[in-house]
Design an enzyme around this catalytic site. Structure first.
Site, mmCIF file in Angstrom:
data_model
loop_
_atom_site.group_PDB
_atom_site.id
_atom_site.type_symbol
_atom_site.label_atom_id
_atom_site.label_comp_id
_atom_site.label_asym_id
_atom_site.label_seq_id
_atom_site.Cartn_x
_atom_site.Cartn_y
_atom_site.Cartn_z
ATOM 1 N N SER A 196 -16.352 5.969 21.455
ATOM 2 C CA SER A 196 -16.099 6.789 20.267
ATOM 3 C C SER A 196 -15.680 8.191 20.680
ATOM 4 O O SER A 196 -15.568 8.492 21.861
ATOM 5 C CB SER A 196 -17.363 6.868 19.415
ATOM 6 O OG SER A 196 -18.308 7.704 20.057
ATOM 7 N N LYS A 197 -15.465 9.020 19.686
ATOM 8 C CA LYS A 197 -14.977 10.384 19.947
ATOM 9 C C LYS A 197 -15.857 11.121 20.951
ATOM 10 O O LYS A 197 -15.381 11.948 21.714
ATOM 11 C CB LYS A 197 -14.936 11.217 18.653
ATOM 12 C CG LYS A 197 -14.171 10.601 17.531
ATOM 13 C CD LYS A 197 -15.091 9.810 16.597
ATOM 14 C CE LYS A 197 -14.534 8.418 16.376
ATOM 15 N NZ LYS A 197 -15.531 7.418 16.027
ATOM 16 N N ARG A 198 -17.118 10.791 20.939
ATOM 17 C CA ARG A 198 -18.045 11.449 21.856
ATOM 18 C C ARG A 198 -17.600 11.311 23.309
ATOM 19 O O ARG A 198 -17.934 12.118 24.149
ATOM 20 C CB ARG A 198 -19.444 10.836 21.762
ATOM 21 C CG ARG A 198 -20.188 11.120 20.507
ATOM 22 C CD ARG A 198 -21.576 10.505 20.558
ATOM 23 N NE ARG A 198 -21.563 9.046 20.567
ATOM 24 C CZ ARG A 198 -21.878 8.308 21.594
ATOM 25 N NH1 ARG A 198 -22.230 8.872 22.717
ATOM 26 N NH2 ARG A 198 -21.843 6.987 21.514
ATOM 27 N N HIS A 199 -16.913 10.203 23.576
ATOM 28 C CA HIS A 199 -16.526 9.950 24.952
ATOM 29 C C HIS A 199 -15.237 10.643 25.354
ATOM 30 O O HIS A 199 -14.664 10.345 26.391
ATOM 31 C CB HIS A 199 -16.373 8.441 25.160
ATOM 32 C CG HIS A 199 -17.648 7.687 24.947
ATOM 33 N ND1 HIS A 199 -17.905 6.959 23.818
ATOM 34 C CD2 HIS A 199 -18.753 7.596 25.712
ATOM 35 C CE1 HIS A 199 -19.115 6.424 23.912
ATOM 36 N NE2 HIS A 199 -19.644 6.798 25.038
ATOM 37 N N GLY A 200 -14.776 11.570 24.539
ATOM 38 C CA GLY A 200 -13.549 12.279 24.890
ATOM 39 C C GLY A 200 -12.345 11.563 24.328
ATOM 40 O O GLY A 200 -12.393 11.078 23.207
#
Length: 485
Positions: A253-257
């Site tokens: 997800s976005k958290r992973h860049g």
RNA sequence: GGCGCUAUCGUCUAGGGGUUAGGACGUGAGAUUCUCAAUCUUAAAACACGGGUUCGAUUCCCGUUAGCGCUACCA
């Protein structure tokens, strides 16, 4: 696993059905890729369908973003894009059919009531499933209330007992007890279909033979199977693809860049490299060996198409590995001849607002020279500027490391020697430099490293004398002297 | 919590009742010397656990554990 189903005899029809509530992310791209690969492999048809029935979250801008991502990856489709928001009549008619067949009913519970009951159930440790209370309302009464203008959602009447199963092309038989399936909503009270209804209505209407999608849809599948049955429609082959995880093993997800496909373009990734990398995440061609007996990893688009099969899809989730992607990228950059790299590099130059001032031949020559050391396409527009133009900056760190004490003075002197050279070759330039170093009682490396910085602006470059030839005598002479000027 | 799915090096994976369990990425070491983010050589590194079945299980079955997914009038 063989794709042993009768429908395989019919021409294959598959679809990629993104929801335009965000950009094309890597998971969606991989689903699109697998559908594309399967369609091309079987000579079938790929349909693009935009699932925009969630008006709140969907936007035309996101649709455009998804199309841009697909084009970048080279995934072309044969039919569509079709927009579900424009096919509302089909869904209403389909819902009506299910009602007429006695498999759906009107539900008058409000959203608030449902939420409240769900909260209560959860608090009491009960499964928060709809309690089917409206299913008990007599059909005539329900019709009367609807006619009177009361708003109602349409729910599917899930069989009370038994179970619903399907044969998944990657997971095998998957079975759910009907008691675990709630009476899901088909049509919202505002007449807009839910996902459950619109997928089925469209998949039937578009005569899809195979449904290739993320494994997060496995638990939705029995709800769809039930509808196919209620409609008397033939089941397509389901093939659920395991999910792509981030390095921490949670869903990417976005958290992973970087998570949108286009961000990889911005990172200077070669699209074919990304596609190759993605194709091997959750799929394997099996034992395909290279000439040296090692497992192959680099596959052209055509090879991928030839090799692809549903049976090669693995069952377990895969972690997205940036290092491996970077490796694929450098492999592609090296393997591509300059002509193939040119359009991609020109795009980078445009982005960086950089204009090369050298001839096409010189540029191609420089690209060939630089390829082994490029990590991504952006290098050609930033780190490697000195090879394409005289407008470049000297990396301060490299200067501090190699342009020490009187090195600039020596380089200026060296410049004069090069000006006098009649035959400017790798051999002659090297001989001149080494001779000069000896005269001065210096290690050649000191001058070589210093010259590299002045000539290329970088501390890292190909072999210095090859660089000199690529730059040409005039430039070498000018740049060696310039530092002191 | 309930339901479903999954489980081979750190990661992607090959393999499959008897193998030195193979490859790739990454990592370590060495070589080269004109820089390294190039190149070459090399090393370490895995069948989650417990029961079966079997002459023999990493492989087949069951359970445990762990992870993931779903659990909306989102898709």
């Amino acid at each position: 696993m063989p794709d042993s189903t009768p429908s395989l005899e019919k021409p294959v029809r598959v679809r990629f059905a993104p929801s335009p509530t965000g950009y094309l992310h890597v998971g969606g791209a991989r689903t699109a890729l697998f559908n594309w690969l399967f369609a091309r492999h079987t000579g079938g048809t790929l349909i693009l369908r935009i699932e925009d029935t969630d008006f709140e979250r969907s936007s035309e801008e996101m649709v455009e973003g998804i199309l841009v991502g697909m084009r970048w990856l080279g995934l072309n489709w044969d039919e569509g894009p079709f927009y579900q928001s424009k096919r509302l009549d089909l869904y209403k008619a389909t819902a009506q059919k299910i009602i007429d067949a006695g498999h759906a009913y009107a539900c008058f519970c409000t959203k608030e009531e449902l939420e409240q009951r769900r909260a209560q159930a959860t608090a009491a440790g009960r499964p928060p499933m709809y309690d089917r209370r409206c299913r008990k309302i007599a059909k005539e009464e329900a019709e009367r209330r609807v006619a009177a203008g009361e708003s109602a959602a349409i729910r599917f009447a899930v069989p009370e007992g038994g179970s619903t199963s399907f044969d998944d092309a990657v997971f095998g038989k998957v079975e759910f007890a009907n008691a675990e399936i709630e009476d899901f909503v088909l049509l919202r009270s505002d007449g807009i279909p839910t996902y459950h209804l619109s997928v089925v209505a469209d998949d039937i209407d578009m005569r899809l033979t195979h449904i290739i999608r993320g494994a997060d849809h496995i638990s939705n599948t029995p709800k769809q199977v039930l509808q196919y049955r209620a409609l008397g429609a033939k089941l397509p082959v389901f093939a659920h693809v395991p999910l792509i995880l981030g390095p921490d093993k949670t869903r990417l997800s976005k958290r992973h860049g970087a998570t949108s496909v286009i961000s990889y373009k911005q990172l200077g990734i070669v699209p074919e490299a990304f596609r190759n990398f993605l194709s091997l995440l959750g799929w394997t061609p099996g034992n395909v060996k290279d000439a040296d007996g090692k497992d192959r990893e680099i596959f052209s688009s055509d090879e991928l198409v030839k090799l692809f099969s549903l049976g090669g899809i693995s069952k377990s989730n895969a972690v997205f590995d940036n290092d491996k992607l970077a490796w694929f990228n450098t492999e592609y950059i090296r393997a591509y001849p300059a002509e193939l790299l040119m359009p991609l590099i020109e795009e980078e130059w445009k982005q960086a607002e950089f204009t090369p001032t050298r001839s096409e031949t010189e540029i191609h020559q420089a690209i060939e020279l630089l390829k082994p050391r490029a990590r991504n396409l952006k290098d050609f527009a930033i780190a490697f500027r000195a090879y394409f133009s005289d407008e470049f900056e000297i990396d301060p760190a490299a200067a501090a490391k190699f342009l020490t004490s009187d090195v600039p003075v020596l380089l200026k002197e060296l410049s004069a020697r090069y000006a006098a050279v009649t035959e400017f070759t790798e051999a002659s330039t090297e001989a001149v430099l080494r001779g000069f170093a000896e005269e001065k009682g210096l290690k050649a490396g000191v001058l070589i490293n210093g010259a590299r910085v002045v000539l290329t602006g970088q501390g890292v470059a190909p072999s210095l004398f090859a660089v000199m030839i690529a730059l040409g005598q005039q430039r070498v002479v000018a740049r060696l002297a310039a530092k002191l000027a």
